[in-house]
Enzyme design. Structure first.
Site, mmCIF file in Angstrom:
data_model
loop_
_atom_site.group_PDB
_atom_site.id
_atom_site.type_symbol
_atom_site.label_atom_id
_atom_site.label_comp_id
_atom_site.label_asym_id
_atom_site.label_seq_id
_atom_site.Cartn_x
_atom_site.Cartn_y
_atom_site.Cartn_z
ATOM 1 N N LYS A 204 -6.001 -6.776 -3.822
ATOM 2 C CA LYS A 204 -7.031 -7.672 -3.282
ATOM 3 C C LYS A 204 -7.498 -8.660 -4.342
ATOM 4 C CE LYS A 204 -8.121 -5.035 0.777
ATOM 5 N NZ LYS A 204 -8.951 -4.057 1.481
ATOM 6 N N ARG A 244 -5.099 3.367 -0.197
ATOM 7 C CA ARG A 244 -4.120 2.616 0.618
ATOM 8 C C ARG A 244 -3.537 1.537 -0.285
ATOM 9 N NH1 ARG A 244 -4.066 -2.035 3.380
ATOM 10 N NH2 ARG A 244 -2.922 -2.130 5.346
#
Ligand code: PMM
Length: 265
Positions: A204, A244
């Site tokens: 991210k 994840r």
């Protein structure tokens, strides 16, 4: 949990794995690399992303879920749609990963209850298209904690077994970089809610920005796997149950180190 985005527009690996065969191959490779679960998603949730139709989402994910399940892989379906979740569970998915925590589709809580599988409830405020307009909090950790607690109550009211709920603070979803770091620092407050916690930090942009602040160069999404592995080690140390991630091997190693550090080899 290994990420398998079967979308043409996902920011990190969407183009590479659109075809069913290569998607399945990548899922199997993640499983061999140590993923306990492969998370199959057919709709991008990147900031600003448009929605795809349910028909298109089903066409993308179902053949991939079916093939991975037949190969013995534990599959999670990353969807906000009750119909997609039910269809994926119908072909063998055993986890529903809903980034909206049951808010995007009012039929989802009931569908999750009927499916009787593990349900990941992520903190969510608005669809991806305009979620960053909602990144305003009095105290991000306490606000997210309270919202997740309310979601858990609503899910249980709809018939979901509380023992099957996993919570996720939803890094990057209506959160800026400072919010994400605060949530990681305050992860114990989410863990305090008494359910396993999943952390989705992989690749991210807030990780890229931390690297840029320290080294002056902004790494591309695919260059953020070492940053991700560092988060995995710290998240495992803090008590997260699941991460994840796109690059499974480096996070698996990070988890192994964290476990050994705590005497659990
Ligand atoms: N992030 C993305 C997609 N699905 N699911 C959960 N539970 N938690 C997350 O943080 C999460 C998610 C977006 O990342 P991607 O586009 O790389 O898949």
């Amino acid at each position: 949990m290994g990420v398998l985005n079967v979308t043409p527009d996902s920011f990190s690996d969407g183009h590479k794995y659109l075809a069913v065969d290569s998607a399945v191959e990548h899922g199997l490779a993640m499983s061999r690399s140590g993923a306990d679960i492969v998370d199959v998603g057919g709709e991008s949730t990147r900031p600003g992303a448009d929605r795809v139709s349910e028909r298109e989402e089903l066409a993308r994910v179902l053949p991939v879920v079916r093939a991975l399940v037949e190969s013995g892989v534990r599959v999670s379906i990353d969807t906000t749609r009750a119909g997609v979740a039910a269809a994926a569970v119908g072909v063998g998915a055993t986890v529903i990963n809903d980034v909206s925590g049951g808010l995007a589709d009012p039929r989802m809580p009931r569908a999750a209850a009927e499916a009787g599988v593990t349900y990941v409830a992520m903190h969510w405020r608005a669809p991806s298209r305009h979620m960053q307009d909602h990144a305003v909090y009095a105290d991000v950790v306490e606000d997210v904690r309270a919202a997740l607690s309310r979601r858990m109550d609503a899910l249980v009211d709809a018939g979901v077994d509380q023992a099957r709920i996993v919570l996720d603070p939803g890094l990057g979803f209506a959160k800026d970089a400072a919010h994400n770091w605060a949530l990681l620092r305050g992860l114990h407050r989410i863990i305090d809610l008494g359910r396993p916690v999943l952390v989705g930090a992989s690749r991210k942009s807030f990780l890229g920005r931390a690297a840029a602040a320290s080294e002056g160069v902004l790494p591309e999404a695919h260059e953020r796997d070492r940053l991700t592995a560092a988060v995995t080690a710290l998240a495992a140390d803090a008590g997260a149950a699941c991460v994840r991630v796109h690059d499974v091997r480096s996070s698996r190693d990070a988890v192994t180190v964290a476990a050994a550090w705590h005497g659990r080899t």
